[in-house]
Design a protein around this motif. Structure first.
Motif, PDB file in Angstrom:
ATOM      1  N   THR A 353       0.972  10.313   6.938  1.00 11.92           N
ATOM      2  CA  THR A 353       1.743  11.478   6.330  1.00 11.92           C
ATOM      3  C   THR A 353       2.893  10.960   5.634  1.00 11.92           C
ATOM      4  N   ALA A 354       3.258   9.767   5.543  1.00 12.32           N
ATOM      5  CA  ALA A 354       4.581   9.092   4.985  1.00 12.32           C
ATOM      6  C   ALA A 354       4.157   7.667   4.683  1.00 12.32           C
ATOM      7  N   SER A 355       4.378   6.975   3.837  1.00 12.84           N
ATOM      8  CA  SER A 355       3.896   5.765   3.159  1.00 12.84           C
ATOM      9  C   SER A 355       5.137   4.921   2.562  1.00 12.84           C
ATOM     10  N   GLY A 356       5.103   3.659   2.540  1.00  6.53           N
ATOM     11  CA  GLY A 356       6.181   3.007   1.833  1.00  6.53           C
ATOM     12  C   GLY A 356       5.792   2.646   0.637  1.00  6.53           C
ATOM     13  N   ASP A 357       6.311   1.556  -0.013  1.00  2.17           N
ATOM     14  CA  ASP A 357       5.859   0.929  -1.233  1.00  2.17           C
ATOM     15  C   ASP A 357       4.582   0.243  -1.392  1.00  2.17           C
ATOM     16  N   SER A 358       3.412   0.479  -2.512  1.00  2.00           N
ATOM     17  CA  SER A 358       2.491  -0.269  -2.680  1.00  2.00           C
ATOM     18  C   SER A 358       1.492  -0.284  -1.348  1.00  2.00           C
ATOM     19  N   LEU A 359       1.465   1.043  -0.814  1.00  2.00           N
ATOM     20  CA  LEU A 359       0.594   1.012   0.400  1.00  2.00           C
ATOM     21  C   LEU A 359      -0.772   1.713   0.029  1.00  2.00           C
ATOM     22  N   GLN A 360      -1.672   1.344   0.389  1.00  2.45           N
ATOM     23  CA  GLN A 360      -2.911   2.033   0.249  1.00  2.45           C
ATOM     24  C   GLN A 360      -3.713   2.239   1.857  1.00  2.45           C
ATOM     25  N   THR A 361      -4.130   3.228   2.008  1.00  9.27           N
ATOM     26  CA  THR A 361      -4.625   3.543   3.510  1.00  9.27           C
ATOM     27  C   THR A 361      -6.120   4.052   3.509  1.00  9.27           C
ATOM     28  N   LEU A 362      -6.765   3.599   4.373  1.00  2.00           N
ATOM     29  CA  LEU A 362      -8.073   4.128   4.771  1.00  2.00           C
ATOM     30  C   LEU A 362      -8.266   4.604   6.398  1.00  2.00           C
ATOM     31  N   GLY A 363      -8.646   5.624   6.550  1.00  4.11           N
ATOM     32  CA  GLY A 363      -8.759   6.026   8.012  1.00  4.11           C
ATOM     33  C   GLY A 363      -9.837   6.870   8.310  1.00  4.11           C
ATOM     34  N   SER A 364     -10.068   6.884   9.763  1.00  4.89           N
ATOM     35  CA  SER A 364     -11.200   7.500  10.324  1.00  4.89           C
ATOM     36  C   SER A 364     -10.570   7.948  11.463  1.00  4.89           C
ATOM     37  N   ASP A 365     -11.364   8.510  12.390  1.00  4.00           N
ATOM     38  CA  ASP A 365     -10.853   8.963  13.912  1.00  4.00           C
ATOM     39  C   ASP A 365     -10.387   7.699  14.854  1.00  4.00           C
ATOM     40  N   PHE A 378       7.856  -1.968   6.546  1.00  6.80           N
ATOM     41  CA  PHE A 378       7.914  -0.294   6.230  1.00  6.80           C
ATOM     42  C   PHE A 378       7.616   0.378   7.666  1.00  6.80           C
ATOM     43  N   SER A 379       7.892   1.678   7.583  1.00  3.69           N
ATOM     44  CA  SER A 379       7.676   2.487   8.549  1.00  3.69           C
ATOM     45  C   SER A 379       7.031   3.816   8.072  1.00  3.69           C
ATOM     46  N   ALA A 380       6.092   4.454   8.932  1.00  2.00           N
ATOM     47  CA  ALA A 380       5.525   5.643   8.353  1.00  2.00           C
ATOM     48  C   ALA A 380       5.248   6.682   9.581  1.00  2.00           C
ATOM     49  N   ASN A 381       4.738   7.856   9.336  1.00  2.00           N
ATOM     50  CA  ASN A 381       4.333   8.519  10.342  1.00  2.00           C
ATOM     51  C   ASN A 381       2.899   8.911  10.264  1.00  2.00           C
ATOM     52  N   ILE A 382       2.041   8.696  11.250  1.00  2.00           N
ATOM     53  CA  ILE A 382       0.477   8.821  11.006  1.00  2.00           C
ATOM     54  C   ILE A 382       0.257  10.032  12.179  1.00  2.00           C
ATOM     55  N   GLU A 383      -0.843  10.592  11.933  1.00  2.00           N
ATOM     56  CA  GLU A 383      -1.345  11.792  12.514  1.00  2.00           C
ATOM     57  C   GLU A 383      -1.700  11.611  14.030  1.00  2.00           C
ATOM     58  N   HIS A 410       5.290   7.753  15.177  1.00  2.00           N
ATOM     59  CA  HIS A 410       5.994   6.807  14.053  1.00  2.00           C
ATOM     60  C   HIS A 410       5.847   5.389  14.267  1.00  2.00           C
ATOM     61  N   ILE A 411       5.378   4.522  13.287  1.00  2.00           N
ATOM     62  CA  ILE A 411       5.183   3.148  13.541  1.00  2.00           C
ATOM     63  C   ILE A 411       6.168   2.282  12.459  1.00  2.00           C
ATOM     64  N   LYS A 412       6.572   1.340  12.937  1.00  2.00           N
ATOM     65  CA  LYS A 412       7.515   0.528  12.113  1.00  2.00           C
ATOM     66  C   LYS A 412       6.753  -0.827  12.068  1.00  2.00           C
ATOM     67  N   VAL A 413       6.671  -1.625  10.910  1.00  2.00           N
ATOM     68  CA  VAL A 413       5.926  -2.828  11.014  1.00  2.00           C
ATOM     69  C   VAL A 413       6.893  -3.776  10.289  1.00  2.00           C
ATOM     70  N   ASN A 414       7.283  -4.859  11.267  1.00  2.00           N
ATOM     71  CA  ASN A 414       8.098  -5.920  10.593  1.00  2.00           C
ATOM     72  C   ASN A 414       7.201  -7.263  10.362  1.00  2.00           C
ATOM     73  N   PHE A 415       6.949  -7.813   9.169  1.00  2.00           N
ATOM     74  CA  PHE A 415       6.066  -8.871   8.991  1.00  2.00           C
ATOM     75  C   PHE A 415       6.641  -9.958   9.318  1.00  2.00           C
TER      76      PHE A 415
END
Length: 435
Positions: A353-365, A378-383, A410-415
């Motif tokens: 539901t929210a994404s950062g710069d140059s993100l592509q997503t694929l999802g399933s259950d 980046f940080s983002a909200n997921i369902e 809410h996830i936050k990823v620090n590489f």
């Protein structure tokens, strides 16, 4: 006679067990004869039939199979003077350059190549002819096809390989057929094949760069797989935009000719070359946009170039050394990731539901995959709540578990520093109870 019969029976049993590929019913991916999903990982070997001998082909197939490839794209009537320069056995494919007069000795050689590929668990995505034999534009040609002899040639090919399970037909050959005559020629060839192989083999079309097959042949009933070509004009081609334009929910598609490794950008060495990172970015961008697989290419391999042989466009790496190229070796990690996460259940831009710069997503259950062409925090909200979060490295195939607060959506990823400014995939295992 008994020995011949036993050999024949063995070949029939072996063929019956081989995974003939077809589109899944009402789904945008491919399956084998058992209905098991098939992730296409192709290699581009346009000149293989024309330029290599038996020993070289065996070595090439063995290597590519070991590297995880399962489809080899090649051509019966090759691009590089395929009608005028004999193959390594001294044979030309047509008598008097007449498509209605195929040379039996040459096509016995094609038979051997296809059967050799089968022994190495490889599909052959076979172009019956390169496009310059229908529409010149560039290249040596000559133009020899019309609707009448294209049907006859298609009939010949269809009958010859109707019982060969590892064939996928690819029409077109780097040409956009536009006039009524050109389109009629392609459709006649398709009709000849399908009417005489009992419609057993999947069929697609290889267009020019920047196009998809469906843009050229439109709603042709024989088009089972929509093939794109993003080509060699630029880095970070917007493949996802092209896929979004043509993608249908029930038809598989893939990029059949992306930028080739060690290929000069725009065919101009002074601009630079495509390297491993470019290759990975192209592949992941395509698959994360919904492709059912991907085809890799190397500039020395597609033309099977070696020292002393005529080349096209500044080849610096011969085909044997090209088999060791970094990007080509890294494609198996894409296939590994997709198979582990059941790519056929994944949908682009799903669960995010929210994404950062140059993100592509694929999802399933079960999974959410996030690809960054140039990794940045980046940080983002997921369902759904994550149960684990890992970084998957497209360069090595390794995964690193991240420490995160998993109770939140809410996830936050620090590489880690080593990932910054190169590509990476975030793999999130989801808590299915939180959906």
């Amino acid at each position: 006679m008994k020995k011949v019969s036993l050999v024949f029976i063995f070949l029939m049993i072996f063929s019956a067990g081989f995974a003939q590929i077809k589109p899944a019913k009402d789904q945008p991916y491919l399956v084998d004869h058992q209905g098991k999903p098939f992730f296409w990982l192709g290699d581009t070997a346009w000149e293989l039939i024309h330029r290599l001998d038996k020993k070289e082909i065996e070595a090439y197939f063995k290597k590519r199979s070991a590297q995880g490839y399962n489809v080899i794209q090649t051509v019966a009537l090759a691009e590089l003077n395929g009608l005028t320069v004999p193959n390594r056995n001294g044979e030309l494919p047509l008598i008097d350059q007449d498509p209605a007069k195929p040379n039996e000795a040459y096509f016995k050689w094609v038979d051997w190549v296809v059967q050799c590929a089968q022994r190495h668990d490889l599909q052959i995505a076979l172009l019956p002819t390169w496009g310059d034999k229908i529409k010149l534009v560039w290249g040596p040609g000559p133009v020899v096809f019309n609707p009448e002899n294209a049907y006859a040639y298609g009939k010949f090919i269809g009958e010859r390989y109707k019982d060969q399970p590892n064939i996928i037909y690819v029409l077109g050959g780097d040409r956009n057929m536009e006039t009524p005559e050109e389109l009629a020629t392609v459709n006649a060839m398709a009709k000849g094949i399908q009417e005489h192989d009992n419609g057993q083999h999947m069929m697609t079309y290889h267009p020019r760069g920047g196009y998809a097959a469906s843009m050229i042949v439109k709603d042709a009933k024989w088009l089972d797989l929509d093939m794109l070509q993003t080509g060699h004009w630029r880095k970070r081609y917007p493949t996802d935009s092209l896929i979004a334009e043509v993608r249908q929910p029930n038809r598989p598609l893939l990029d059949g000719e992306p930028c080739y490794e060690d290929h000069p950008i725009q065919w101009k060495p002074e601009i630079g070359f495509f390297h491993a990172l470019d290759i990975r970015q192209s592949a992941y961008r395509s698959v994360f946009a919904g492709a059912c697989g991907h085809t890799y290419g190397h500039h020395g391999i597609w033309q099977m170039w070696q020292k002393g042989r005529e080349s096209i466009s500044s080849v610096e790496v011969d085909w044997k050394h090209g088999l060791k190229a970094k990007g080509g070796g890294q494609m198996k990690y894409l296939k590994k990731l997709m198979e582990q996460t059941h790519w056929y259940e994944l949908k682009p831009d799903h669960l995010m539901t929210a994404s950062g710069d140059s993100l592509q997503t694929l999802g399933s259950d079960q999974y959410l995959l996030i690809y960054q062409e140039q990794a940045k925090d980046f940080s983002a909200n997921i369902e759904a709540k994550p149960s684990s979060i890992s970084i998957f490295d497209p360069e090595t195939g390794n995964s690193k578990r991240l420490q995160n607060h998993l109770q939140s959506n809410h996830i936050k990823v620090n590489f880690p520093k080593k990932y910054l400014n190169r590509d990476a995939v975030i793999v999130i295992n989801l808590d299915t109870n939180s959906l």
